[in-house]
Write a protein that holds these residues in place. Structure first.
Motif, PDB file in Angstrom:
ATOM      1  N   ASP A 188       0.842  -1.188   0.000  1.00 34.93           N
ATOM      2  CA  ASP A 188       0.000   0.000   0.000  1.00 34.93           C
ATOM      3  C   ASP A 188       0.883   1.245   0.000  1.00 34.93           C
ATOM      4  N   VAL A 189       0.267   2.395  -0.279  1.00 30.40           N
ATOM      5  CA  VAL A 189       1.037   3.621  -0.498  1.00 30.40           C
ATOM      6  C   VAL A 189       0.418   4.775   0.280  1.00 30.40           C
ATOM      7  N   PHE A 190       1.269   5.523   0.978  1.00 30.69           N
ATOM      8  CA  PHE A 190       0.865   6.748   1.670  1.00 30.69           C
ATOM      9  C   PHE A 190       1.683   7.894   1.079  1.00 30.69           C
ATOM     10  N   ILE A 191       1.004   8.966   0.687  1.00 32.73           N
ATOM     11  CA  ILE A 191       1.677  10.109   0.064  1.00 32.73           C
ATOM     12  C   ILE A 191       1.429  11.355   0.902  1.00 32.73           C
ATOM     13  N   THR A 192       2.519  12.008   1.297  1.00 37.10           N
ATOM     14  CA  THR A 192       2.417  13.251   2.059  1.00 37.10           C
ATOM     15  C   THR A 192       2.258  14.433   1.122  1.00 37.10           C
ATOM     16  N   ALA A 193       1.803  15.554   1.686  1.00 34.93           N
ATOM     17  CA  ALA A 193       1.465  16.688   0.831  1.00 34.93           C
ATOM     18  C   ALA A 193       1.491  17.996   1.610  1.00 34.93           C
ATOM     19  N   VAL A 194       1.452  19.087   0.858  1.00 40.58           N
ATOM     20  CA  VAL A 194       1.091  20.390   1.404  1.00 40.58           C
ATOM     21  C   VAL A 194      -0.433  20.409   1.426  1.00 40.58           C
ATOM     22  N   GLY A 195      -0.995  20.338   2.610  1.00 36.51           N
ATOM     23  CA  GLY A 195      -2.426  20.107   2.750  1.00 36.51           C
ATOM     24  C   GLY A 195      -2.666  18.685   3.220  1.00 36.51           C
ATOM     25  N   ARG A 196      -3.805  18.115   2.891  1.00 33.95           N
ATOM     26  CA  ARG A 196      -4.136  16.772   3.378  1.00 33.95           C
ATOM     27  C   ARG A 196      -3.296  15.699   2.708  1.00 33.95           C
ATOM     28  N   ASN A 197      -2.906  14.703   3.514  1.00 35.50           N
ATOM     29  CA  ASN A 197      -2.173  13.553   3.010  1.00 35.50           C
ATOM     30  C   ASN A 197      -3.145  12.512   2.441  1.00 35.50           C
ATOM     31  N   HIS A 198      -2.599  11.469   1.783  1.00 34.14           N
ATOM     32  CA  HIS A 198      -3.443  10.512   1.072  1.00 34.14           C
ATOM     33  C   HIS A 198      -2.935   9.084   1.280  1.00 34.14           C
ATOM     34  N   LEU A 199      -3.853   8.181   1.651  1.00 42.38           N
ATOM     35  CA  LEU A 199      -3.540   6.771   1.820  1.00 42.38           C
ATOM     36  C   LEU A 199      -4.277   5.961   0.760  1.00 42.38           C
ATOM     37  N   PHE A 200      -3.523   5.071   0.081  1.00 40.18           N
ATOM     38  CA  PHE A 200      -4.096   4.250  -0.986  1.00 40.18           C
ATOM     39  C   PHE A 200      -3.869   2.770  -0.669  1.00 40.18           C
ATOM     40  N   ARG A 201      -4.961   2.007  -0.616  1.00 41.87           N
ATOM     41  CA  ARG A 201      -4.865   0.562  -0.442  1.00 41.87           C
ATOM     42  C   ARG A 201      -4.670  -0.088  -1.809  1.00 41.87           C
ATOM     43  N   ASN A 202      -3.720  -1.011  -1.858  1.00 42.35           N
ATOM     44  CA  ASN A 202      -3.429  -1.735  -3.089  1.00 42.35           C
ATOM     45  C   ASN A 202      -4.306  -2.989  -3.146  1.00 42.35           C
ATOM     46  N   ASP A 203      -5.201  -3.025  -4.105  1.00 44.81           N
ATOM     47  CA  ASP A 203      -6.062  -4.189  -4.318  1.00 44.81           C
ATOM     48  C   ASP A 203      -5.611  -4.895  -5.590  1.00 44.81           C
ATOM     49  N   GLN A 204      -4.624  -5.777  -5.443  1.00 48.43           N
ATOM     50  CA  GLN A 204      -4.103  -6.565  -6.552  1.00 48.43           C
ATOM     51  C   GLN A 204      -3.678  -5.689  -7.733  1.00 48.43           C
ATOM     52  N   GLY A 205      -2.937  -4.626  -7.416  1.00 48.12           N
ATOM     53  CA  GLY A 205      -2.373  -3.777  -8.464  1.00 48.12           C
ATOM     54  C   GLY A 205      -3.182  -2.540  -8.779  1.00 48.12           C
TER      55      GLY A 205
END
Length: 619
Positions: A188-205
């Motif tokens: 899975d991937v977490f991306i930081t930012a200026v403003g709100r951050n974002h979490l992405f669950r990896n569902d088989q690609g």
């Protein structure tokens, strides 16, 4: 300190020789340090990390490196060339920082990069973090900047697959963390930012955003930088630490109106912005996290003002005392660094000053950026490297036989004078020549495009630096590799994030460097020294599936090497999760041990080398 439950990594028979080696190192470094101090006292004119927010000319500092002892004739830096394959490999990503002339500070700081195997085919793919245009300043007909996801074909060729991946999002991104937060086998991937951050669950690609459900977006007006997945409470799932920089907004930045003679408006220093608090999120399972930052003790206030102190850019998780608990080093820009010592009860004690990593050798805070750790001497001592601002040496804190006592040995170990002029962001330890000793790489680049106007010794684009680990046979552990011998690695860049991985399956470690507002540089390692190697990918069962925090120990004839499974390294970036060992010309491995997070050691036989071993945690 908790008692180390694991076997002594250094046999008793080596205790005397280790002690003698430490005394010898200390003596030779003392001589080098004295030479440097004499040089600096005679020649150094102090240049602050940033200028005060008024218009004035920048003084230039000229520092000559001290005369080192002559290198023994039999010791030569191995010739290893790196080849720029960015375009040939199919990487067409361009970082967008949105700069339009007002010089807003975030324009200088992005962006991160991650090596990951998002599709579970065994190859290292690439994810580039993009920023964005500022509202009202998007050029006509400019495409929307998104993240850049590239699939590896197994031979170092890449295809852009961002569109439709779920990561084709537009926001002002900064850094990235990769980890299997739900133990389902996908990264899975977490991306930081200026403003709100974002979490992405990896569902088989394919990636699905879970930020709101997970509760990890952070404040809408925050500025997050580096982040790390780690299991700080050893419950078998990955928690999340997020570093935050300064309290910033366009209005605050424009109101400061920082000026430099010869340039005009310039990027303001972090000293003119208030500090922040980091986030620590505990994984509750089911895609949900709880913010435990305050209760866990990672929020540090300035004792003089009572306001948040952190101005964090880098994070280096490490189990410093080998008690099975992950600790956290956090590098701060112009304020003291933090060392969060894990107490084992869900809380941390901030002990940066006591550990000796809060300040430089002169007791001053530095412009600290990226960070990494390694047992680069192949003994019990841990090194902690921190990239600093121009006219500040890279810090190289090393434990002194006691894991809670560090001293800055950058000068004695050959890093100090050579790194002073550069402005270093991403840096990491890795064994680029596969000789069994970890070397040091630094990605450099300034903030101001026109810095050369006011400081003739400084340039916006700066060549990266590579330091070869010479071991105990040289007066200083590291020798700077001459740029003329490294091929395209000597290309001046506006370096920010940096990471490594074996992208083509040939055993050696390739690297990528991001540039702010420019294309990245993908560099293939073309070493041909005939050295052997071994790569180990632990898979947890009782521990988190990614085995983040595990320590892999490899023993050959007379030498031990240690690698911590920790993709969070460098600045805003993630390296290949599997750990790599160089073996030099000897293909024999005597023993391989995995020290799992939370305790337990697994001993394995290595029947053959020059391959990757996938090791599942035993019962």
């Amino acid at each position: 300190m908790s008692k180390d439950p694991r076997p002594d990594p250094s046999p008793r028979s080596r205790a005397v020789s280790d002690g003698e080696a430490r005394i010898t190192r200390a003596f030779r470094r003392s001589l080098i340090a004295l030479a440097v101090i004499a040089t600096l006292v005679a020649a150094l004119v102090f240049v602050p990390r940033w200028l005060a927010p008024v218009e004035r000319q920048v003084a230039e500092t000229r520092v000559e490196a001290p005369r080192q002892r002559e290198r023994p004739a039999q010791v030569q830096v191995p010739e290893v060339r790196f080849t720029d394959i960015t375009q040939a490999a199919g990487i067409d990503f361009v970082h967008v920082n949105g700069a339009y002339g007002d010089k807003l500070l975030p324009e200088t700081m992005g962006g991160g990069v991650a090596f990951l195997d998002y599709d579970n085919d065994g190859d290292q793919d690439l994810l580039f973090v993009n920023s964005d245009y500022w509202p009202g300043h998007r050029p006509p007909d400019a495409p929307t900047p998104t993240m850049g996801l590239y699939r590896n074909d197994g031979h170092g060729g890449f295809t852009r697959v961002t569109l439709g991946s779920g990561l084709d999002k537009a926001f002002y991104g900064m850094g990235v963390a990769v980890g299997d937060m739900d133990n389902d086998g996908d990264e899975d991937v977490f991306i930081t930012a200026v403003g709100r951050n974002h979490l992405f669950r990896n569902d088989q690609g394919h990636f699905v955003e879970l930020t709101d459900q997970a509760g990890v977006g952070g404040a809408a007006d925050a500025w997050s930088t580096s982040a790390a997945f780690l299991d700080y409470d050893n419950d078998g799932d990955l928690d999340l630490f997020v570093a935050n920089y300064v309290q910033w907004s366009p209005d605050i930045d424009l109101g400061i109106d920082f000026q430099l003679t010869g340039i005009g408006r310039a990027y303001g220093p972090p000293t003119t912005f208030e500090g922040s608090h980091p986030y620590l999120y505990r994984n509750e399972g089911g895609g949900r996290f709880t913010d435990v930052s305050a209760a866990a003790g990672v929020q540090v206030d300035n004792p003089a003002t009572g306001q948040p102190m952190a101005k964090s850019l880098g994070v280096a998780p490490i189990d410093i005392d080998r008690d099975g608990l992950i600790d956290l080093f956090v590098s701060n820009d112009t304020v003291r660094n933090f060392f969060f010592h894990n107490r084992g009860d869900g809380t941390f004690a901030e002990e940066g000053v006591a550990f000796g990593v809060a300040f430089d050798r002169n007791g001053s805070a530095t412009g600290a950026m990226g960070a990494d750790t390694a047992r680069y001497r192949n003994d019990a001592d841990v090194g902690l490297a921190v990239g600093n601002f121009a006219n500040e040496m890279t810090s190289l804190y090393v434990t002194q036989g006691d894991p809670s006592q560090f001293a800055d040995e950058a000068i004695g170990d050959g890093i100090g004078p050579a790194s002073r002029k550069a402005l270093s962001f991403g840096l990491f330890f890795f064994d680029y020549d596969l000789d069994g000793r970890e070397d040091l790489f630094e990605a450099n680049g300034h903030l101001e495009q026109d810095i050369n106007v006011v400081q003739p010794s400084q340039h916006y684009a700066q060549p990266p630096q590579l330091f070869w680990n010479c071991g105990a046979q040289c007066p200083s552990t590291f020798l700077e590799v001459p740029p003329g011998t490294t091929g395209d690695l000597a290309t001046p860049v506006v370096g920010r994030g940096a990471a490594y991985a074996d992208i083509d399956g040939d055993g050696d470690l390739d690297m990528v460097i991001t540039q702010v507002g420019r294309r990245p540089l993908l560099l293939r390692n073309d070493q041909a020294l005939g050295h052997h190697w071994l790569r180990v990918l632990p898979v947890g069962r009782q521990a988190n599936r990614d085995a983040i925090g595990a320590v892999v120990e490899l023993q050959t004839d007379g030498t031990s090497q240690w690698r911590q499974v920790m993709p969070t390294r460098s600045y805003l970036s993630q390296v290949q999760r599997a750990v790599s060992f160089g073996l030099g010309p000897d293909p024999h491995v005597q023993a391989l041990r995995i020290h799992w997070p939370g305790g337990g050691t697994q001993v394995l036989e290595v029947p053959a080398v020059d391959r990757e071993l996938r090791i599942e945690q035993g019962p």
